[in-house]
Design an enzyme around this catalytic site. Structure first.
Site, PDB file in Angstrom:
ATOM      1  NE  ARG A 105      19.428  19.519  92.960  1.00 36.79           N
ATOM      2  CZ  ARG A 105      19.933  19.378  94.389  1.00 36.79           C
ATOM      3  NH1 ARG A 105      20.138  18.442  94.987  1.00 36.79           N
ATOM      4  NH2 ARG A 105      19.792  20.609  94.966  1.00 36.79           N
ATOM      5  CB  THR A 109      11.266  15.433  91.539  1.00 33.74           C
ATOM      6  OG1 THR A 109      12.148  15.975  90.562  1.00 33.74           O
ATOM      7  CG2 THR A 109       9.862  15.932  91.159  1.00 33.74           C
ATOM      8  CG  ASP A 204      23.011  26.751  92.280  1.00 35.03           C
ATOM      9  OD1 ASP A 204      21.939  26.302  92.180  1.00 35.03           O
ATOM     10  OD2 ASP A 204      23.809  26.554  91.351  1.00 35.03           O
ATOM     11  CG  ASP A 207      22.540  29.957  90.830  1.00 35.53           C
ATOM     12  OD1 ASP A 207      22.408  30.071  89.711  1.00 35.53           O
ATOM     13  OD2 ASP A 207      21.604  29.928  91.772  1.00 35.53           O
TER      14      ASP A 207
HETATM   15  C1  PRP Z   1      24.139  20.721  90.355  1.00 35.23           C
HETATM   16  C2  PRP Z   1      25.149  20.148  90.307  1.00 35.23           C
HETATM   17  C3  PRP Z   1      24.979  18.842  89.896  1.00 35.23           C
HETATM   18  C4  PRP Z   1      23.674  18.613  90.576  1.00 35.23           C
HETATM   19  C5  PRP Z   1      23.886  17.745  91.972  1.00 35.23           C
HETATM   20  O1  PRP Z   1      23.461  21.160  89.091  1.00 35.23           O
HETATM   21  O2  PRP Z   1      25.954  20.807  89.448  1.00 35.23           O
HETATM   22  O3  PRP Z   1      24.944  18.547  88.509  1.00 35.23           O
HETATM   23  O4  PRP Z   1      23.285  19.828  90.932  1.00 35.23           O
HETATM   24  O5  PRP Z   1      22.756  17.484  92.602  1.00 35.23           O
HETATM   25  P1  PRP Z   1      22.241  15.763  92.584  1.00 35.23           P
HETATM   26  O6  PRP Z   1      23.497  15.182  92.984  1.00 35.23           O
HETATM   27  O7  PRP Z   1      21.177  16.070  93.729  1.00 35.23           O
HETATM   28  O8  PRP Z   1      21.683  15.392  91.462  1.00 35.23           O
HETATM   29  P2  PRP Z   1      22.194  22.035  88.760  1.00 35.23           P
HETATM   30  O9  PRP Z   1      20.767  21.044  88.780  1.00 35.23           O
HETATM   31  O10 PRP Z   1      21.944  23.109  89.927  1.00 35.23           O
HETATM   32  O11 PRP Z   1      22.293  22.598  87.403  1.00 35.23           O
HETATM   33  P3  PRP Z   1      23.237  24.034  86.973  1.00 35.23           P
HETATM   34  O12 PRP Z   1      24.647  23.140  87.051  1.00 35.23           O
HETATM   35  O13 PRP Z   1      22.707  24.089  85.723  1.00 35.23           O
HETATM   36  O14 PRP Z   1      23.227  25.122  88.098  1.00 35.23           O
HETATM   37  N1  URA Z   2      23.679  21.353  93.578  1.00 38.19           N
HETATM   38  C1  URA Z   2      24.397  22.661  93.972  1.00 38.19           C
HETATM   39  O1  URA Z   2      25.092  23.299  92.987  1.00 38.19           O
HETATM   40  N2  URA Z   2      24.759  22.708  95.393  1.00 38.19           N
HETATM   41  C2  URA Z   2      24.370  21.863  96.224  1.00 38.19           C
HETATM   42  O2  URA Z   2      24.673  22.060  97.467  1.00 38.19           O
HETATM   43  C3  URA Z   2      23.726  20.483  95.783  1.00 38.19           C
HETATM   44  C4  URA Z   2      23.277  20.638  94.401  1.00 38.19           C
END
Ligand code: PRP
Ligand code: URA
Length: 216
Positions: A105, A109, A204, A207
Site C-alpha cells: 500500500r 495515496t 502494521d 512489521d
Molecule cells: C497491509 C496489509 C494489507 C494492506 C491493507 O499490507 O497486509 O495488504 O496493508 O490495507 P488496505 O486495505 O488499505 O489496502 P502493506 O501494504 O502494509 O504491505 P506489507 O504486507 O508488505 O507490510
Molecule cells: N495495514 C496494516 O498492517 N495495518 C493496518 O491497520 C492497516 C493496513
C-alpha cells in the site's frame, strides 16, 4: 448496514487469541505463532461449505463410507503479511496450491501497488482463498480480487477473503465492488484513522510479524 457476505467469528478461542495479537507487548515470535493459530481457526470457518467427495475408508474393523475435500483450492497470500497465514491453511488443506501475490500500500495515496504475481497460466481450481491479516481501506483486497477475476477466477470459481481484522470501510469497499466475494474475519473493528490504519487494530501486521518496525 448489514453485509450478508461478511462472517465475523464469534468463537471464544478466536477472541482470546486476538487479544494477544493486538497487545503491543507481543513480540514477533509470539505474534507469528498467533497469526498461524488464528489462520487455522478462520480457515476452518471459511471451509464450512466446502464440497466433499465420497470415498471408501478402511478402518481396522471394517470398510465405511467416508469423505475427502472435493474442492480444488488455491491459496493466495498477499505479500508480505499474508505469508504468515499460509502454513496453517496448508495444514487444513494439504492439497491446495499456493499462488503468491505481491501488493503493498503506497503510504501516501493508500492505493495498492502490485510488484509480484505468481498465478499459474490458467485457473484450474474451484475455490480461491485470499489471505491477508488486514482489511483496511479495501484497496489491496479489491485489487487482488480483480487480478483473480481477470485471470479467470469467475463463477463457478468462488473467491473468499480471509482476514484477521477488518475495518468497516474495507468491508464496504469490497462488498460494493465484489458482492460475490465472502469475507471471513476474526474481528470487525471501529474505523480507520487518518493514516489508513485500523482502529483499535494491531498496528502494521507485516512489521509486527517480521520485526521491521512499528507504526500506528
Ligand atoms: C497491509 C496489509 C494489507 C494492506 C491493507 O499490507 O497486509 O495488504 O496493508 O490495507 P488496505 O486495505 O488499505 O489496502 P502493506 O501494504 O502494509 O504491505 P506489507 O504486507 O508488505 O507490510
Ligand atoms: N495495514 C496494516 O498492517 N495495518 C493496518 O491497520 C492497516 C493496513
Amino acid at each position: 448496514m448489514e453485509t450478508p457476505t461478511l462472517h465475523v467469528s464469534t468463537h471464544p478461542a478466536v477472541a482470546h487469541k486476538l487479544g494477544i495479537l493486538r497487545d503491543e507487548t507481543t513480540e514477533p515470535k509470539k505474534f507469528r505463532e498467533v497469526v498461524r493459530e488464528l489462520s487455522w481457526l478462520l480457515g476452518y470457518e471459511a471451509l464450512a461449505d466446502a464440497r466433499l467427495r465420497p470415498i471408501k475408508v478402511r478402518t481396522p474393523l471394517e470398510t465405511m463410507d467416508g469423505h475427502e475435500l472435493g474442492d480444488r483450492i488455491g491459496l493466495v497470500p498477499i505479500l508480505r503479511a499474508g505469508l504468515g497465514m499460509v502454513d496453517a491453511m496448508l495444514e487444513l488443506m494439504p492439497t491446495a496450491q499456493v499462488w503468491h501475490l505481491g501488493l503493498f500500500r503506497d503510504e501516501r495515496t493508500l492505493r495498492p501497488v502490485e510488484y509480484y504475481n505468481k498465478l499459474p497460466t490458467s485457473a484450474s481450481v474451484d475455490l480461491c482463498l485470499i489471505l491477508d491479516p488486514m482489511l483496511a481501506t479495501g484497496g489491496s483486497a479489491t485489487a487482488a480480487i480483480e487480478v483473480l477475476k481477470r485471470w479467470g477466477a469467475v463463477q463457478p470459481v468462488r473467491i473468499k477473503l480471509v482476514n484477521l481484522i477488518a475495518a468497516p470501510e474495507g468491508v464496504a469497499a469490497v462488498s460494493k465492488a465484489h458482492p460475490d466475494v465472502e469475507i471471513y474475519t476474526a474481528a470487525l473493528d471501529r474505523q480507520l484513522n487518518d493514516k489508513g490504519y485500523i482502529m483499535p487494530g494491531l498496528g502494521d501486521a507485516g512489521d509486527r510479524q517480521f520485526g521491521t518496525g512499528s507504526e500506528g
